[in-house]
Design an enzyme around this catalytic site. Sequence first.
Site, PDB file in Angstrom:
ATOM      1  N   LEU A 104      32.998  14.188  27.198  1.00 13.28           N
ATOM      2  CA  LEU A 104      33.060  15.639  27.043  1.00 13.28           C
ATOM      3  C   LEU A 104      34.440  16.018  27.567  1.00 13.28           C
ATOM      4  O   LEU A 104      34.842  15.550  28.625  1.00 13.28           O
ATOM      5  CB  LEU A 104      31.988  16.342  27.888  1.00 13.28           C
ATOM      6  CG  LEU A 104      30.524  16.264  27.419  1.00 13.28           C
ATOM      7  CD1 LEU A 104      29.631  17.029  28.379  1.00 13.28           C
ATOM      8  CD2 LEU A 104      30.353  16.796  26.013  1.00 13.28           C
ATOM      9  N   ASP A 105      35.159  16.859  26.830  1.00 17.48           N
ATOM     10  CA  ASP A 105      36.499  17.263  27.265  1.00 17.48           C
ATOM     11  C   ASP A 105      36.485  17.892  28.652  1.00 17.48           C
ATOM     12  O   ASP A 105      35.457  18.405  29.098  1.00 17.48           O
ATOM     13  CB  ASP A 105      37.068  18.303  26.294  1.00 17.48           C
ATOM     14  CG  ASP A 105      37.511  17.661  24.996  1.00 17.48           C
ATOM     15  OD1 ASP A 105      37.594  16.428  24.971  1.00 17.48           O
ATOM     16  OD2 ASP A 105      37.760  18.403  24.030  1.00 17.48           O
ATOM     17  N   TYR A 106      37.669  17.939  29.228  1.00 15.56           N
ATOM     18  CA  TYR A 106      37.910  18.538  30.542  1.00 15.56           C
ATOM     19  C   TYR A 106      37.227  19.905  30.694  1.00 15.56           C
ATOM     20  O   TYR A 106      36.553  20.184  31.672  1.00 15.56           O
ATOM     21  CB  TYR A 106      39.430  18.685  30.672  1.00 15.56           C
ATOM     22  CG  TYR A 106      39.928  19.232  31.983  1.00 15.56           C
ATOM     23  CD1 TYR A 106      39.963  18.430  33.115  1.00 15.56           C
ATOM     24  CD2 TYR A 106      40.395  20.544  32.074  1.00 15.56           C
ATOM     25  CE1 TYR A 106      40.449  18.920  34.327  1.00 15.56           C
ATOM     26  CE2 TYR A 106      40.879  21.045  33.279  1.00 15.56           C
ATOM     27  CZ  TYR A 106      40.898  20.227  34.397  1.00 15.56           C
ATOM     28  OH  TYR A 106      41.361  20.715  35.591  1.00 15.56           O
ATOM     29  N   THR A 152      34.920  21.213  28.595  1.00 17.09           N
ATOM     30  CA  THR A 152      33.590  21.303  28.000  1.00 17.09           C
ATOM     31  C   THR A 152      32.523  21.077  29.069  1.00 17.09           C
ATOM     32  O   THR A 152      32.680  20.237  29.945  1.00 17.09           O
ATOM     33  CB  THR A 152      33.439  20.255  26.877  1.00 17.09           C
ATOM     34  OG1 THR A 152      34.464  20.488  25.916  1.00 17.09           O
ATOM     35  CG2 THR A 152      32.095  20.355  26.187  1.00 17.09           C
TER      36      THR A 152
END
Length: 236
Positions: free
Chosen positions: A106-108, A110
Site C-alpha cells: 500500500l503506498d505511503y 494509502t
Amino acid sequence: MHHNKIRLNHYLSNAGISSRRKADELIQSGAIEVNGKPICKLGTIIHTNDIVTFHGSKIKIQNKIYILLNKPRGFITTTKDPFNRKTVMNLIPNFSKYKIFPVGRLDYSTTGVLLLTNDGFLAEKLTHPKYNVKKIYHVSLNKEIKNEDLDKIRKGKIYLKEGKVKVIFVNKSHSKNQIKIGLYIGWNRIIKRIFKKLDYQVIQLDRINFGGLSKKNIKTGNWCFLNQKEVKNIIK
C-alpha cells in the site's frame, strides 16, 4: 504424505526463508544443507527432525502468524527502508524473530487493510493474479466525478500500460467526490492511475477490504491476529 515428512522447498517457505519459488532457486544454488550434506535436487523430501542449514545457520519451521493491520498514512509497506522512513513494521511490536513481512503493497499515503505474515506460501497465493483476490477501495477525489467517466471505468474502457482495466464494480459513495471501487487487479498504483487517466486526482485512498478481510473494528494504526479459518477464507 506422512505428517513428519515434508518437501524441502515447503520447509524453507514455512521457515520464513523465502517463497516456495525462491526456495527452489536456493536449493539449486547449493546453499541448503540437510544433516550436513548439500542438497541441490528439487522435490527432495526431508524429515521434520532433519537438521536443515542455510549458509551454515540452522533453520526451524516457525509458528505461522497472520496479522491484519489498518495501515495509517505516512508509513511505507516494506520491512526495512534505506532512508529510515517509518515502515509498517514500526506499528507492530517485536515479531522480528518470526520474520513477518507485508503481503503486497500500500503506498505511503494509502490507508487500510494490510496483511502481514511469515507464511510465504499464502503470500504468494495472495499476490498471484490467477487467484483473483478481491480488493475494495474507498477513494476521495479532488472533484465530483462525471457519470460518463464512471461508465468508462465500469465498461472497461480504461487502458493502462498493462492492458485493459477490468473492475468488479464502481459506484459513487457517501458524497459527490467519493467512490467505492472493487477489483481483482493488483497492478502498481492502479487506483491512482485509473483516475489520473480521466483527469482526477486521488486525495485519499483507503483499502476497506482485501480478500474478504475488512477493517471491522480496527482503528487506524491498530492490528489484530487472524486465525487459520479467517485466513483460509481469503483463498477459496
